[in-house]
Scaffold this motif. Structure first.
Motif, PDB file in Angstrom:
ATOM      1  N   TYR A  28       0.810  -1.221   0.000  1.00 22.46           N
ATOM      2  CA  TYR A  28       0.000   0.000   0.000  1.00 22.46           C
ATOM      3  C   TYR A  28       0.844   1.272   0.000  1.00 22.46           C
ATOM      4  CZ  TYR A  28      -4.098  -2.865   0.622  1.00 22.46           C
ATOM      5  OH  TYR A  28      -5.083  -3.786   0.424  1.00 22.46           O
ATOM      6  N   ALA A  29       2.030   1.221   0.563  1.00 24.08           N
ATOM      7  CA  ALA A  29       2.875   2.415   0.648  1.00 24.08           C
ATOM      8  C   ALA A  29       3.486   2.771  -0.696  1.00 24.08           C
ATOM      9  CB  ALA A  29       3.977   2.207   1.681  1.00 24.08           C
ATOM     10  N   GLY A  30       3.733   1.782  -1.516  1.00 21.75           N
ATOM     11  CA  GLY A  30       4.336   2.035  -2.814  1.00 21.75           C
ATOM     12  C   GLY A  30       5.837   2.258  -2.703  1.00 21.75           C
ATOM     13  N   PRO A  31       6.458   2.695  -3.792  1.00 17.81           N
ATOM     14  CA  PRO A  31       7.914   2.797  -3.843  1.00 17.81           C
ATOM     15  C   PRO A  31       8.519   3.932  -3.021  1.00 17.81           C
ATOM     16  CG  PRO A  31       6.950   3.600  -5.873  1.00 17.81           C
ATOM     17  CD  PRO A  31       5.822   3.035  -5.054  1.00 17.81           C
ATOM     18  N   SER A  32       7.698   4.817  -2.474  1.00 19.51           N
ATOM     19  CA  SER A  32       8.259   5.938  -1.713  1.00 19.51           C
ATOM     20  C   SER A  32       8.686   5.541  -0.304  1.00 19.51           C
ATOM     21  CB  SER A  32       7.244   7.078  -1.631  1.00 19.51           C
ATOM     22  OG  SER A  32       6.106   6.654  -0.909  1.00 19.51           O
ATOM     23  N   LEU A  33       8.275   4.372   0.156  1.00 18.09           N
ATOM     24  CA  LEU A  33       8.611   3.912   1.506  1.00 18.09           C
ATOM     25  C   LEU A  33       9.385   2.610   1.426  1.00 18.09           C
ATOM     26  CD1 LEU A  33       8.196   4.195   4.629  1.00 18.09           C
ATOM     27  CD2 LEU A  33       6.199   2.725   4.329  1.00 18.09           C
ATOM     28  N   ARG A  34      10.459   2.551   2.151  1.00 18.58           N
ATOM     29  CA  ARG A  34      11.240   1.315   2.238  1.00 18.58           C
ATOM     30  C   ARG A  34      11.059   0.755   3.637  1.00 18.58           C
ATOM     31  NH1 ARG A  34      17.240   0.163   0.120  1.00 18.58           N
ATOM     32  NH2 ARG A  34      17.145  -2.054   0.503  1.00 18.58           N
ATOM     33  N   ILE A  35      10.685  -0.510   3.727  1.00 17.74           N
ATOM     34  CA  ILE A  35      10.456  -1.149   5.018  1.00 17.74           C
ATOM     35  C   ILE A  35      11.598  -2.120   5.286  1.00 17.74           C
ATOM     36  CG2 ILE A  35       8.923  -2.647   6.338  1.00 17.74           C
ATOM     37  CD1 ILE A  35       6.593  -1.478   4.741  1.00 17.74           C
ATOM     38  N   CYS A  36      12.203  -1.983   6.466  1.00 21.52           N
ATOM     39  CA  CYS A  36      13.351  -2.802   6.828  1.00 21.52           C
ATOM     40  C   CYS A  36      13.108  -3.454   8.182  1.00 21.52           C
ATOM     41  CB  CYS A  36      14.602  -1.956   6.898  1.00 21.52           C
ATOM     42  SG  CYS A  36      14.945  -1.127   5.350  1.00 21.52           S
ATOM     43  N   ILE A  37      13.702  -4.596   8.366  1.00 24.71           N
ATOM     44  CA  ILE A  37      13.573  -5.335   9.608  1.00 24.71           C
ATOM     45  C   ILE A  37      14.941  -5.440  10.268  1.00 24.71           C
ATOM     46  CG2 ILE A  37      13.027  -7.564  10.635  1.00 24.71           C
ATOM     47  CD1 ILE A  37      11.052  -7.995   8.354  1.00 24.71           C
ATOM     48  N   ILE A  38      14.972  -5.100  11.551  1.00 28.41           N
ATOM     49  CA  ILE A  38      16.170  -5.280  12.371  1.00 28.41           C
ATOM     50  C   ILE A  38      15.918  -6.506  13.234  1.00 28.41           C
ATOM     51  CG2 ILE A  38      17.559  -4.306  14.245  1.00 28.41           C
ATOM     52  CD1 ILE A  38      17.808  -2.747  11.704  1.00 28.41           C
ATOM     53  N   LEU A  39      16.783  -7.469  13.165  1.00 27.13           N
ATOM     54  CA  LEU A  39      16.633  -8.644  14.007  1.00 27.13           C
ATOM     55  C   LEU A  39      17.469  -8.501  15.264  1.00 27.13           C
ATOM     56  CD1 LEU A  39      16.552 -11.423  11.278  1.00 27.13           C
ATOM     57  CD2 LEU A  39      14.640 -10.401  12.491  1.00 27.13           C
ATOM     58  N   GLU A  40      17.308  -9.430  16.177  1.00 28.85           N
ATOM     59  CA  GLU A  40      17.894  -9.345  17.517  1.00 28.85           C
ATOM     60  C   GLU A  40      19.388  -9.034  17.549  1.00 28.85           C
ATOM     61  OE1 GLU A  40      16.517 -12.354  20.445  1.00 28.85           O
ATOM     62  OE2 GLU A  40      15.356 -13.043  18.726  1.00 28.85           O
ATOM     63  N   ASP A  41      20.148  -9.563  16.611  1.00 27.77           N
ATOM     64  CA  ASP A  41      21.600  -9.367  16.666  1.00 27.77           C
ATOM     65  C   ASP A  41      22.012  -7.910  16.471  1.00 27.77           C
ATOM     66  OD1 ASP A  41      20.697  -9.664  14.044  1.00 27.77           O
ATOM     67  OD2 ASP A  41      22.588 -10.502  13.338  1.00 27.77           O
ATOM     68  N   LEU A  42      21.145  -7.081  15.878  1.00 24.50           N
ATOM     69  CA  LEU A  42      21.465  -5.672  15.692  1.00 24.50           C
ATOM     70  C   LEU A  42      20.789  -4.760  16.711  1.00 24.50           C
ATOM     71  CD1 LEU A  42      21.393  -5.330  11.814  1.00 24.50           C
ATOM     72  CD2 LEU A  42      23.355  -5.535  13.314  1.00 24.50           C
ATOM     73  N   LEU A  43      19.978  -5.321  17.585  1.00 19.45           N
ATOM     74  CA  LEU A  43      19.285  -4.492  18.566  1.00 19.45           C
ATOM     75  C   LEU A  43      20.224  -3.700  19.472  1.00 19.45           C
ATOM     76  CD1 LEU A  43      16.187  -6.627  19.544  1.00 19.45           C
ATOM     77  CD2 LEU A  43      16.253  -4.541  18.186  1.00 19.45           C
ATOM     78  N   PRO A  44      21.347  -4.254  19.935  1.00 14.23           N
ATOM     79  CA  PRO A  44      22.245  -3.450  20.769  1.00 14.23           C
ATOM     80  C   PRO A  44      22.707  -2.158  20.072  1.00 14.23           C
ATOM     81  CG  PRO A  44      22.834  -5.746  20.955  1.00 14.23           C
ATOM     82  CD  PRO A  44      21.806  -5.645  19.856  1.00 14.23           C
TER      83      PRO A  44
END
Length: 78
Positions: free
Chosen positions: A49-65
């Motif tokens: 729904y956001a289209g190409p103007s929004l990039r969605i990224c996921i941070i997993l546990e190893d990068l939380l610190p």
């Protein structure tokens, strides 16, 4: 899965470049637990729904610190 190409798992090497880019970035700090697949599906739907103007990224546990110290992330999901 539709939208999967719009949801990216961030690696430590790509964090700074990704966050300094021109696109708006939604960073989801989530744990890979029982709710992970459901959360991923919701993010993929948002990406459609956001289209190409929004990039969605996921941070997993190893990068939380890193995100805790740099951006004040104190828990997940954030």
């Amino acid at each position: 899965m539709p939208g999967a190409e719009l949801v990216t798992h961030i690696t430590m090497d790509a964090i700074e470049a990704l966050l300094s880019g021109e696109k708006t970035v939604l960073v989801a700090c989530i744990r890979k637990d029982l709710d992970y697949n459901e959360t991923l599906e919701e993010l993929e739907t948002a990406a459609i729904y956001a289209g190409p103007s929004l990039r969605i990224c996921i941070i997993l546990e190893d990068l939380l610190p890193f995100f805790e110290s740099r951006y004040g992330v104190t828990g997940t999901p954030t």
